[in-house]
Design a protein around this motif. Sequence first.
Motif, short mmCIF file in Angstrom:
data_model
loop_
_atom_site.label_atom_id
_atom_site.label_comp_id
_atom_site.label_asym_id
_atom_site.label_seq_id
_atom_site.Cartn_x
_atom_site.Cartn_y
_atom_site.Cartn_z
N ASN A 1 10.04 2.06 -4.44
CA ASN A 1 9.44 0.74 -4.27
C ASN A 1 9.65 0.23 -2.84
OD1 ASN A 1 8.23 -1.69 -5.21
ND2 ASN A 1 10.26 -2.62 -5.38
N GLU A 2 10.87 0.40 -2.36
CA GLU A 2 11.22 -0.09 -1.03
C GLU A 2 10.62 0.80 0.06
OE1 GLU A 2 12.61 -2.95 -0.94
OE2 GLU A 2 12.66 -2.99 1.27
N PHE A 3 10.77 2.10 -0.12
CA PHE A 3 10.34 3.05 0.91
C PHE A 3 8.83 2.96 1.16
CE2 PHE A 3 9.44 7.28 2.68
CZ PHE A 3 10.43 7.36 3.65
N TYR A 4 8.07 2.81 0.09
CA TYR A 4 6.60 2.77 0.23
C TYR A 4 6.02 1.36 0.14
CZ TYR A 4 6.65 7.85 -0.07
OH TYR A 4 6.87 9.17 0.18
N GLY A 5 6.89 0.35 0.08
CA GLY A 5 6.40 -1.03 0.02
C GLY A 5 5.48 -1.28 -1.17
N LEU A 6 5.91 -0.90 -2.37
CA LEU A 6 5.02 -1.00 -3.53
C LEU A 6 4.94 -2.40 -4.12
CD1 LEU A 6 6.07 2.30 -5.38
CD2 LEU A 6 4.34 1.98 -3.61
N ASN A 7 5.84 -3.26 -3.68
CA ASN A 7 5.83 -4.66 -4.15
C ASN A 7 6.11 -4.87 -5.62
OD1 ASN A 7 5.59 -6.35 -2.00
ND2 ASN A 7 3.38 -5.95 -1.80
#
Length: 324
Positions: free
Chosen positions: A124-130
């Motif tokens: 979630n954090e690494f790819y900015g999945l929100n």
Amino acid sequence: MESVTTISPGKCILFGEHAVVYGYSAIATAISLYSSCTISKSDHETISVNLENYDKIYEFMTLNELASSFPEQFNQIRYLFMSLHNKFNLNFNNIKITLKSSIMPGSGLGSSASTAVALVSAFNEFYGLNLDKQGISEVAFEMEKIVHGSPSGIDNTICTFGNSIIFQNGTYKFLKMHQDLKFIITDTNIEHDTKLAINEIKTLREEDPKFVNNIFRNIGKLSKAAKRELIKGNKKHVGELMNRNQNYLSSLRLVNQEISKVINTARMFGALGSKLTGAGLGGCVITICKDKKIENIISQLDKQGFKSYLTKIDNQGVRIEKKE
Ligand code: MEV
């Protein structure tokens, strides 16, 4: 972002295991044992997955290769890759993932849920999945279904949100447990299989629905009564309710010799309450007692080869530990 590390706590079910799978209330607390996941950019065009607890590193040239050759034992991880690929169009090139946990698998302390939550949160954090915490917990729940068959969702919820919760039918409320309450967690040294235990209860319920449903109803009532006593911090009453919960779990044939040995020892040396925690048929036992008895109970259990640990509640749930 070059790299992110997340951590997620383990859990301990205080009341209501198994009944919770059938929609009754259960109480769980997050404990300060952690799983962690680091995702970093790598110089290679590959997807590398390092499962430290299993001493295994897998490396794939493409997502297709991962999909076809990731070991079945870790189907929940393969599922996560494919589901994120389908939803967010990710291809995961040049990444290195390291997963590790200080929670022993099969101990009843939430190793699979905690690992899943840490992994989803790192993606979630690494790819900015929100995804918010609820979103993280929901994805981890899908992974839990792959591992355990038909879990209730309590494990991924408590590992995501931390603190203590009363959980029923997919929803939860935080519960402010009195700060004086500590539980001794003792490992029976027998690895249990949550999926198997859930299936055995399912079969038992099919054979004798009246008997099993009646037990579940009573366990659900115990969880509700326990909520009040946990808030008040009444150790004696909490202990009595734990013992009653244990009797029901015993009627469901979830107790083995080692669990009985731990419980009998704890009670012999002054425990107010002692019961298995999690799926049963192995795993851990939790015990409550007056503070002055803690040391002796732990040492008596230790003499018999059972290692113990005193609960410390994790108040944060899953979180980012490091980001570069
Ligand atoms: C496992 O930690 C607890 C069980 O009630 C299963 C579940 O709720 O998913 C046995």
